[in-house]
Write a protein that holds these residues in place. Structure first.
Motif, PDB file in Angstrom:
ATOM      1  N   LEU A  99       0.763  -0.973  -0.215  1.00  0.00           N
ATOM      2  CA  LEU A  99       0.084   0.371  -0.550  1.00  0.00           C
ATOM      3  C   LEU A  99       0.374   1.117   0.048  1.00  0.00           C
ATOM      4  O   LEU A  99       0.728   2.314  -0.770  1.00  0.00           O
ATOM      5  CB  LEU A  99      -0.693   0.364   1.181  1.00  0.00           C
ATOM      6  CG  LEU A  99      -1.984  -0.926   1.040  1.00  0.00           C
ATOM      7  CD1 LEU A  99      -2.620  -1.065   2.600  1.00  0.00           C
ATOM      8  CD2 LEU A  99      -2.986  -0.275   0.382  1.00  0.00           C
ATOM      9  N   THR A 100       1.948   1.412   0.402  1.00  0.00           N
ATOM     10  CA  THR A 100       2.730   2.152   0.562  1.00  0.00           C
ATOM     11  C   THR A 100       3.584   2.942  -0.927  1.00  0.00           C
ATOM     12  O   THR A 100       3.684   3.561  -1.022  1.00  0.00           O
ATOM     13  CB  THR A 100       4.207   2.384   2.039  1.00  0.00           C
ATOM     14  OG1 THR A 100       5.053   1.074   1.469  1.00  0.00           O
ATOM     15  CG2 THR A 100       3.555   2.226   2.849  1.00  0.00           C
ATOM     16  N   ASP A 101       4.042   1.599  -0.821  1.00  0.00           N
ATOM     17  CA  ASP A 101       4.343   1.778  -2.546  1.00  0.00           C
ATOM     18  C   ASP A 101       3.638   1.993  -3.215  1.00  0.00           C
ATOM     19  O   ASP A 101       3.690   3.206  -4.334  1.00  0.00           O
ATOM     20  CB  ASP A 101       4.922   0.165  -3.078  1.00  0.00           C
ATOM     21  CG  ASP A 101       6.148  -0.038  -2.293  1.00  0.00           C
ATOM     22  OD1 ASP A 101       6.902   0.439  -1.389  1.00  0.00           O
ATOM     23  OD2 ASP A 101       6.614  -1.452  -2.404  1.00  0.00           O
ATOM     24  N   ALA A 102       2.023   2.218  -3.313  1.00  0.00           N
ATOM     25  CA  ALA A 102       1.097   2.747  -4.327  1.00  0.00           C
ATOM     26  C   ALA A 102       0.936   3.825  -4.124  1.00  0.00           C
ATOM     27  O   ALA A 102       0.109   4.735  -4.916  1.00  0.00           O
ATOM     28  CB  ALA A 102       0.265   1.457  -4.509  1.00  0.00           C
ATOM     29  N   GLY A 103       1.440   4.573  -3.139  1.00  0.00           N
ATOM     30  CA  GLY A 103       0.981   6.126  -2.848  1.00  0.00           C
ATOM     31  C   GLY A 103       0.286   6.412  -1.111  1.00  0.00           C
ATOM     32  O   GLY A 103      -0.336   7.073  -0.842  1.00  0.00           O
ATOM     33  N   ALA A 104      -0.519   5.030  -0.951  1.00  0.00           N
ATOM     34  CA  ALA A 104      -1.378   5.394   0.362  1.00  0.00           C
ATOM     35  C   ALA A 104      -0.351   5.617   1.895  1.00  0.00           C
ATOM     36  O   ALA A 104       0.922   5.058   1.612  1.00  0.00           O
ATOM     37  CB  ALA A 104      -1.786   3.941   0.303  1.00  0.00           C
ATOM     38  N   VAL A 105      -1.342   5.634   2.739  1.00  0.00           N
ATOM     39  CA  VAL A 105      -0.498   5.851   3.802  1.00  0.00           C
ATOM     40  C   VAL A 105      -1.448   4.163   4.951  1.00  0.00           C
ATOM     41  O   VAL A 105      -2.852   5.070   5.432  1.00  0.00           O
ATOM     42  CB  VAL A 105      -0.779   7.246   4.886  1.00  0.00           C
ATOM     43  CG1 VAL A 105      -0.128   6.925   6.429  1.00  0.00           C
ATOM     44  CG2 VAL A 105       0.302   8.163   3.769  1.00  0.00           C
ATOM     45  N   PRO A 106      -0.640   3.646   5.381  1.00  0.00           N
ATOM     46  CA  PRO A 106      -1.576   2.207   6.125  1.00  0.00           C
ATOM     47  C   PRO A 106      -1.630   3.015   7.147  1.00  0.00           C
ATOM     48  O   PRO A 106      -0.977   3.805   7.895  1.00  0.00           O
ATOM     49  CB  PRO A 106       0.177   1.580   6.457  1.00  0.00           C
ATOM     50  CG  PRO A 106       0.285   1.980   4.915  1.00  0.00           C
ATOM     51  CD  PRO A 106       0.601   3.569   4.824  1.00  0.00           C
ATOM     52  N   ARG A 107      -3.049   2.627   8.075  1.00  0.00           N
ATOM     53  CA  ARG A 107      -3.366   2.537   9.029  1.00  0.00           C
ATOM     54  C   ARG A 107      -3.123   1.889  10.650  1.00  0.00           C
ATOM     55  O   ARG A 107      -2.479   1.833  11.339  1.00  0.00           O
ATOM     56  CB  ARG A 107      -4.747   3.369   8.703  1.00  0.00           C
ATOM     57  CG  ARG A 107      -5.144   4.432   8.338  1.00  0.00           C
ATOM     58  CD  ARG A 107      -4.144   5.587   9.404  1.00  0.00           C
ATOM     59  NE  ARG A 107      -5.028   6.637  10.563  1.00  0.00           N
ATOM     60  CZ  ARG A 107      -5.100   5.989  12.331  1.00  0.00           C
ATOM     61  NH1 ARG A 107      -3.924   6.101  12.600  1.00  0.00           N
ATOM     62  NH2 ARG A 107      -5.933   6.303  13.262  1.00  0.00           N
ATOM     63  N   THR A 108      -3.740   0.887  10.302  1.00  0.00           N
ATOM     64  CA  THR A 108      -3.542  -0.858  10.897  1.00  0.00           C
ATOM     65  C   THR A 108      -3.555  -1.802  10.150  1.00  0.00           C
ATOM     66  O   THR A 108      -4.669  -2.037   8.711  1.00  0.00           O
ATOM     67  CB  THR A 108      -4.596  -1.016  11.721  1.00  0.00           C
ATOM     68  OG1 THR A 108      -4.079  -1.820  12.534  1.00  0.00           O
ATOM     69  CG2 THR A 108      -5.980  -0.695  11.066  1.00  0.00           C
ATOM     70  N   ALA A 109      -3.777  -2.840  10.461  1.00  0.00           N
ATOM     71  CA  ALA A 109      -3.651  -3.906   9.731  1.00  0.00           C
ATOM     72  C   ALA A 109      -4.157  -5.445  11.018  1.00  0.00           C
ATOM     73  O   ALA A 109      -3.437  -4.980  12.302  1.00  0.00           O
ATOM     74  CB  ALA A 109      -2.038  -4.875   8.928  1.00  0.00           C
ATOM     75  N   ARG A 110      -5.071  -5.675  11.178  1.00  0.00           N
ATOM     76  CA  ARG A 110      -5.243  -6.732  11.895  1.00  0.00           C
ATOM     77  C   ARG A 110      -6.219  -8.440  11.280  1.00  0.00           C
ATOM     78  O   ARG A 110      -7.108  -7.909  11.039  1.00  0.00           O
ATOM     79  CB  ARG A 110      -7.105  -6.024  12.408  1.00  0.00           C
ATOM     80  CG  ARG A 110      -7.330  -6.585  13.956  1.00  0.00           C
ATOM     81  CD  ARG A 110      -8.553  -5.952  14.438  1.00  0.00           C
ATOM     82  NE  ARG A 110      -8.026  -4.730  15.028  1.00  0.00           N
ATOM     83  CZ  ARG A 110      -7.067  -4.221  16.218  1.00  0.00           C
ATOM     84  NH1 ARG A 110      -7.666  -5.149  17.317  1.00  0.00           N
ATOM     85  NH2 ARG A 110      -6.918  -2.906  16.459  1.00  0.00           N
ATOM     86  N   GLY A 111      -5.757  -9.263  12.599  1.00  0.00           N
ATOM     87  CA  GLY A 111      -7.325 -10.057  12.176  1.00  0.00           C
ATOM     88  C   GLY A 111      -7.411 -10.778  13.549  1.00  0.00           C
ATOM     89  O   GLY A 111      -6.735 -10.666  14.694  1.00  0.00           O
ATOM     90  N   THR A 112      -8.443 -11.109  13.501  1.00  0.00           N
ATOM     91  CA  THR A 112      -9.359 -11.123  14.928  1.00  0.00           C
ATOM     92  C   THR A 112     -10.300 -12.253  14.226  1.00  0.00           C
ATOM     93  O   THR A 112     -10.645 -12.339  13.646  1.00  0.00           O
ATOM     94  CB  THR A 112     -10.455 -10.276  15.243  1.00  0.00           C
ATOM     95  OG1 THR A 112      -9.472  -8.979  15.471  1.00  0.00           O
ATOM     96  CG2 THR A 112     -11.223 -10.739  16.234  1.00  0.00           C
ATOM     97  N   ASP A 113      -9.651 -13.912  14.715  1.00  0.00           N
ATOM     98  CA  ASP A 113     -10.281 -14.739  14.663  1.00  0.00           C
ATOM     99  C   ASP A 113     -10.664 -15.196  13.466  1.00  0.00           C
ATOM    100  O   ASP A 113     -11.433 -16.066  12.993  1.00  0.00           O
ATOM    101  CB  ASP A 113     -12.409 -15.181  14.892  1.00  0.00           C
ATOM    102  CG  ASP A 113     -11.990 -15.127  16.771  1.00  0.00           C
ATOM    103  OD1 ASP A 113     -10.855 -15.286  17.773  1.00  0.00           O
ATOM    104  OD2 ASP A 113     -12.737 -14.808  17.251  1.00  0.00           O
TER     105      ASP A 113
END
Length: 235
Positions: A99-113
């Protein structure tokens, strides 16, 4: 990057569902029936990154094993009664870096169950459609589940105010961390490489990496309210 006050299209927030993939933080959240969330991501140089995840209500070792299955390195930095803090060394592209390489600014990545998601903000000056297409081309099993306007961006990458967090650092760690911060090493896009910074400081790149790595671990533990232990975090 700066934005004009009152601009209602400063950013577009995107959320992608990653539940159908084999991402370690999603797989481990299913195996351990827990929540695993990315809290920070820091550059290591040469395209490598350190990602810091919290594990809530689960066994962090399960997450470490899932990372090892992908032939990557991970280490439990701190353990708590209900989980812990895990550092993952990323040598290849992951959803956040893509995502950063595409020009976006990551906020979070999450896995739940077993349910996975990654969230990022796209600045107004960046083509949102291009970011979406680039991400889905790289991760065809992902699904865009939300797209909405935002008025501000708060980066996941780097430390935004490290000065108040450095009490646990050695003088050398504090000095080199400050130099890296001022040189834009923790900016996005990064303004200098570790090799360039080491040259300016007249030290070797491995020495710089060693001190920054130790400092980053301590700061990550402090940021995530995990008690620091010298035996676990190193000097």
């Amino acid at each position: 990057m700066s934005f004009e006050a009152g601009d209602k299209r400063q950013a577009t927030r995107l959320e992608f569902d990653l539940s159908a993939g084999t991402y370690p933080f999603v797989v481990a959240s299913a195996r351990s029936s827990c929540t695993i969330a990315l809290q920070n991501c820091l550059p290591r140089g040469d395209g490598a990154y350190a990602e810091f995840f919290t594990v809530e209500d689960g066994n962090p070792e399960v997450f470490v094993d899932c990372v090892a299955d992908r032939r990557a390195d991970a280490e439990v930095l701190n353990r708590t009664a209900g989980g812990g803090l895990v550092e993952v060394d990323v040598e290849e592209h992951c959803p956040v870096v893509t995502l950063t390489d595409a020009g976006a600014v990551p906020r979070t990545a999450r896995g739940t169950d077993g349910d996975g998601a990654v969230v990022a903000d796209v600045p107004a000056a960046t083509d949102t459609t291009a970011v979406i297409e680039s991400f889905l081309d790289t991760y065809p099993v992902a699904e865009l589940t939300a797209k909405r306007q935002r008025e501000s961006i708060t980066p996941l990458f780097g430390f935004q105010d490290y000065a108040a967090l450095t009490d646990s650092l050695t003088d050398r760690q504090r000095e080199l961390l400050a130099a890296a911060h001022e040189a834009g090493y923790y900016g996005w896009p990064r303004e200098t490489t570790a090799e360039e910074l080491a040259g300016r400081l007249d030290i070797s790149a491995p020495t710089l990496h060693k001190h920054l790595r130790a400092a980053e671990r301590k700061l990550a533990a402090t940021l995530l309210a995990c008690p620091s232990e010298e035996s676990a975090l190193g000097n």
